[in-house]
Motif scaffolding. Sequence first.
Motif, PDB file in Angstrom:
ATOM      1  N   PHE A  69       0.816  -1.201   0.000  1.00  0.00           N
ATOM      2  CA  PHE A  69       0.000   0.000   0.000  1.00  0.00           C
ATOM      3  C   PHE A  69       0.855   1.260   0.000  1.00  0.00           C
ATOM      4  O   PHE A  69       0.360   2.367   0.180  1.00  0.00           O
ATOM      5  N   HIS A  70       2.141   1.089  -0.212  1.00  0.00           N
ATOM      6  CA  HIS A  70       3.084   2.199  -0.100  1.00  0.00           C
ATOM      7  C   HIS A  70       3.146   3.087  -1.335  1.00  0.00           C
ATOM      8  O   HIS A  70       2.882   2.671  -2.443  1.00  0.00           O
ATOM      9  N   ASP A 106      -5.196   6.173  -5.292  1.00  0.00           N
ATOM     10  CA  ASP A 106      -5.997   7.367  -5.054  1.00  0.00           C
ATOM     11  C   ASP A 106      -6.506   7.965  -6.360  1.00  0.00           C
ATOM     12  O   ASP A 106      -7.523   8.656  -6.384  1.00  0.00           O
ATOM     13  N   LEU A 128      15.744   8.934  -3.073  1.00  0.00           N
ATOM     14  CA  LEU A 128      15.710   9.454  -1.709  1.00  0.00           C
ATOM     15  C   LEU A 128      16.868   8.878  -0.894  1.00  0.00           C
ATOM     16  O   LEU A 128      17.536   9.590  -0.131  1.00  0.00           O
ATOM     17  N   ALA A 160      20.205  10.940   0.773  1.00  0.00           N
ATOM     18  CA  ALA A 160      20.722  10.789   2.137  1.00  0.00           C
ATOM     19  C   ALA A 160      22.193  10.410   2.108  1.00  0.00           C
ATOM     20  O   ALA A 160      23.015  10.941   2.876  1.00  0.00           O
ATOM     21  N   PHE A 166       9.505  18.208  -2.498  1.00  0.00           N
ATOM     22  CA  PHE A 166       9.740  18.922  -1.242  1.00  0.00           C
ATOM     23  C   PHE A 166      11.112  18.659  -0.639  1.00  0.00           C
ATOM     24  O   PHE A 166      11.581  19.423   0.180  1.00  0.00           O
ATOM     25  N   PRO A 201      14.664  19.143  -0.411  1.00  0.00           N
ATOM     26  CA  PRO A 201      15.577  20.111  -1.016  1.00  0.00           C
ATOM     27  C   PRO A 201      16.696  19.391  -1.739  1.00  0.00           C
ATOM     28  O   PRO A 201      17.176  18.371  -1.225  1.00  0.00           O
ATOM     29  N   HIS A 207      -2.754   7.114   1.123  1.00  0.00           N
ATOM     30  CA  HIS A 207      -1.448   7.770   1.197  1.00  0.00           C
ATOM     31  C   HIS A 207      -0.696   7.511   2.482  1.00  0.00           C
ATOM     32  O   HIS A 207      -1.267   7.239   3.509  1.00  0.00           O
ATOM     33  N   GLY A 223      -1.183   4.197   4.415  1.00  0.00           N
ATOM     34  CA  GLY A 223      -0.512   3.125   3.694  1.00  0.00           C
ATOM     35  C   GLY A 223       0.423   2.357   4.609  1.00  0.00           C
ATOM     36  O   GLY A 223       0.468   1.121   4.595  1.00  0.00           O
ATOM     37  N   GLU A 224       1.136   3.092   5.441  1.00  0.00           N
ATOM     38  CA  GLU A 224       2.086   2.410   6.321  1.00  0.00           C
ATOM     39  C   GLU A 224       1.361   1.582   7.388  1.00  0.00           C
ATOM     40  O   GLU A 224       1.763   0.460   7.698  1.00  0.00           O
ATOM     41  N   SER A 256       1.816  18.912   2.119  1.00  0.00           N
ATOM     42  CA  SER A 256       3.117  19.555   2.181  1.00  0.00           C
ATOM     43  C   SER A 256       3.061  20.919   1.524  1.00  0.00           C
ATOM     44  O   SER A 256       3.680  21.880   1.977  1.00  0.00           O
ATOM     45  N   GLU A 257       2.313  20.997   0.442  1.00  0.00           N
ATOM     46  CA  GLU A 257       2.244  22.250  -0.292  1.00  0.00           C
ATOM     47  C   GLU A 257       1.621  23.359   0.553  1.00  0.00           C
ATOM     48  O   GLU A 257       2.142  24.466   0.625  1.00  0.00           O
ATOM     49  N   ARG A 298       4.105  24.384   3.142  1.00  0.00           N
ATOM     50  CA  ARG A 298       5.175  25.217   2.623  1.00  0.00           C
ATOM     51  C   ARG A 298       4.709  26.658   2.466  1.00  0.00           C
ATOM     52  O   ARG A 298       5.360  27.590   2.934  1.00  0.00           O
ATOM     53  N   LEU A 354       7.701  18.176   6.029  1.00  0.00           N
ATOM     54  CA  LEU A 354       8.345  18.135   4.717  1.00  0.00           C
ATOM     55  C   LEU A 354       8.129  19.453   3.974  1.00  0.00           C
ATOM     56  O   LEU A 354       9.064  19.993   3.353  1.00  0.00           O
ATOM     57  N   VAL A 384      10.475  21.916   5.539  1.00  0.00           N
ATOM     58  CA  VAL A 384      11.847  21.745   5.074  1.00  0.00           C
ATOM     59  C   VAL A 384      12.043  22.502   3.764  1.00  0.00           C
ATOM     60  O   VAL A 384      13.022  23.234   3.574  1.00  0.00           O
ATOM     61  N   ALA A 385      11.082  22.335   2.864  1.00  0.00           N
ATOM     62  CA  ALA A 385      11.194  22.988   1.559  1.00  0.00           C
ATOM     63  C   ALA A 385      11.159  24.500   1.710  1.00  0.00           C
ATOM     64  O   ALA A 385      11.960  25.214   1.096  1.00  0.00           O
ATOM     65  N   GLU A 437       8.613   6.941   6.595  1.00  0.00           N
ATOM     66  CA  GLU A 437       9.900   6.433   6.109  1.00  0.00           C
ATOM     67  C   GLU A 437      10.769   7.513   5.504  1.00  0.00           C
ATOM     68  O   GLU A 437      11.979   7.531   5.697  1.00  0.00           O
ATOM     69  N   VAL A 438      10.167   8.412   4.762  1.00  0.00           N
ATOM     70  CA  VAL A 438      10.972   9.445   4.112  1.00  0.00           C
ATOM     71  C   VAL A 438      11.719  10.304   5.131  1.00  0.00           C
ATOM     72  O   VAL A 438      12.775  10.844   4.830  1.00  0.00           O
ATOM     73  N   SER A 464      13.524   9.796   7.544  1.00  0.00           N
ATOM     74  CA  SER A 464      14.897   9.467   7.914  1.00  0.00           C
ATOM     75  C   SER A 464      15.845   9.690   6.746  1.00  0.00           C
ATOM     76  O   SER A 464      17.057   9.638   6.907  1.00  0.00           O
ATOM     77  N   PHE A 465      15.306   9.972   5.576  1.00  0.00           N
ATOM     78  CA  PHE A 465      16.177  10.130   4.404  1.00  0.00           C
ATOM     79  C   PHE A 465      16.296  11.575   3.936  1.00  0.00           C
ATOM     80  O   PHE A 465      17.229  11.911   3.226  1.00  0.00           O
ATOM     81  N   VAL A 466      15.336  12.396   4.312  1.00  0.00           N
ATOM     82  CA  VAL A 466      15.427  13.802   3.932  1.00  0.00           C
ATOM     83  C   VAL A 466      16.531  14.435   4.768  1.00  0.00           C
ATOM     84  O   VAL A 466      16.420  14.492   5.986  1.00  0.00           O
ATOM     85  N   PRO A 467      17.605  14.907   4.134  1.00  0.00           N
ATOM     86  CA  PRO A 467      18.687  15.500   4.911  1.00  0.00           C
ATOM     87  C   PRO A 467      18.178  16.707   5.680  1.00  0.00           C
ATOM     88  O   PRO A 467      17.357  17.450   5.140  1.00  0.00           O
TER      89      PRO A 467
END
Lengths: 334, 334
Positions: free
Chosen positions: A69-70, A78, A251, A255, A281, A283, B70, B74-75, B222-223, B226, B251, B254-255, B277-278, B280-283
């Motif tokens: 479902f990810h 959707d 992604l 990192a 989003f 950067p 989403h 989803g998670e 997110s939009e 932002r 997120l 961050v942007a 999940e994201v 941990s990867f977004v610097p």
Amino acid sequence: MVTMSDVAREAGVSVMTVSNVLNERLPVGAPTRARVLAAVEALGYEVNLTARHLRAGRTDTVALIVPSFHDYFGEVADQIAPLVEAHGRHLVLERTSANAQHEMEAVSVARLQLYDGVLLSVAGLDPEQLSRVRTSKPIVLLGERDVPDHFDHVRLANEEGARLATAHMIERGSRRILALGCTLDQTHMMTSDRRVGWEVAHRDAGLPVDERYVVPIATYSSEAARSTLLDVIASGLPFDGIFAATDVIALGAVAALASRGLHVPDDVQLAGFDNLEVSSFVPPGITSVDPNHRGVAQHAVGLLHRRMAGGAGPAEHVVAPVSLVVRGSTRGGR
Amino acid sequence: MVTMSDVAREAGVSVMTVSNVLNERLPVGAPTRARVLAAVEALGYEVNLTARHLRAGRTDTVALIVPSFHDYFGEVADQIAPLVEAHGRHLVLERTSANAQHEMEAVSVARLQLYDGVLLSVAGLDPEQLSRVRTSKPIVLLGERDVPDHFDHVRLANEEGARLATAHMIERGSRRILALGCTLDQTHMMTSDRRVGWEVAHRDAGLPVDERYVVPIATYSSEAARSTLLDVIASGLPFDGIFAATDVIALGAVAALASRGLHVPDDVQLAGFDNLEVSSFVPPGITSVDPNHRGVAQHAVGLLHRRMAGGAGPAEHVVAPVSLVVRGSTRGGR
DNA sequence: ACGGCGTATTTTAACGATATTGTCTGCGAA
DNA sequence: TTCGCAGACAATATCGTTAAAATACGCCGT
């Protein structure tokens, strides 16, 4: 459970009268209708859909069967939901965990009979296994693998998308571009089709194709991508661009690059595939191939709808066009 | 469609014998069994689950009804699926588009009768509407809104999570922390419960609570986050920390920060909620409150399973504990 | 007064599977 | 020889709904 015959007894009529009141098939006299409605209200009756489905031979329900479902699938789902509902049907999702055995179960004819149509996102099944699925139920396949000819199928322009992204980075100055998460397989798969696009872009630009730059990863997770890219960096293989087979992989690359102090896009340009929402989003914004979810959804639901309406004719194999969305992770992006 | 009676005719036996061969309820003689199996194979028979469901009064299926497919949902869904399957049942997802009318339809008793149990993620329905849902079907509610007492319910420790995140940033030096995406509502809602945690952290630290720092956003995207944060920056309101009500909002933040040249965590610390999940990867890695999907899933499925097994007793209201995952977006994170 | 017609409602028969009950065969014991 | 009994299979009823056919009832015109 309250059944129609409970209502009928309460209202002093036959079950067919109750049915006629509720479904407005045959006319019912006003006083009788009122008694029936009162009884329905009093007992809290609701139709038993299982029985109706059995009797009608339809369920007015479409299943979308996905590996998980990810991310990508959530976004596609959707898009699909409102299109299915526009045809007056329900959409339900089932999950297969990208596991061939689960997928086979999901498409077992037994399970299919619960639905009027099925959208199956093929991840684990190869054409040989799929061709064993024999059913008269309308099925439309989604996904980047090869499938038997007799199935309707919607897939992306994987090669073209990868070519666009790679050519864009070449044009903006990259000369050593990793194909991260791609594979050298000869069969048609997402990872090999996208690698071919990467190759074509190189050839078009008169650049050599170096197979060392095709770097597969163990699982399609950001974590695997991160650790694989760290290994590449440690190996000393020089590179100034990355085409990531998916945005999830991109992604992980973001990192890894950040943790090694490599700057995007100055040191390394980066482009992904899938145009996930997060990609705009993170950067500096990840340049990505937009998979055109809306178009895929429309094609898929359109095909399915035609089959459910009894449309015959040969199976269609749609390749949905893609486009490149340029962002800050490649030079010249905003 | 091939039915049991087709098989029975082909094999020269009665339908019950076919049923007995396939379900192994009553013993069947070896030669007969062989003939039946051959006929099943020859005709490609598969059981009609709709008929079985009607007869059995069960469907061995659980529905998870969520607002969208989403991100967070989803998670959670991916966590729930294996737990449901471990009980020998199927899981299907339905979507409500966070729309109260759709949610009411989804929980209409009619729709429920297709399932043995329902996990309903409540986003649009208030307690008053929910209390009108009368059914004997096991339902477990998920989500951060208040619900009528007689429903089993699993929610997160929203206030505690927000307090943890905010206190962490205060401890690391922030003094003016935005509560982005939170609200000043008095009723229990996700956005107000998290705002209360933000307040409590301030009070615990002896800091004043300034309501100007509670910044709601129009939609949980997110939009929207932002653009709202860009407005805040433009307004000149000074801040050195952001508690984002969700990671999706973080997120967007961050942007916005990156586009204004604000550095995380040096200029502004940032913490979110949901530990997507994201994140941990977004610097540099977004510090986030982990909502303990696994625990939520286990509680929810556990409660549902108990009810489906006939368990009576008063409804349970579980508040699942959360924990803070510290990353580079707050000082001292790795 | 009576055939005929139209409307309101009921009866019957499915949909496809399965739980329950019933029938038949053959074999052993009295 | 007769009875009982077990094993193998068949017939029937049922789950809740609905399509189609059948019945009941009033009302009209002649």
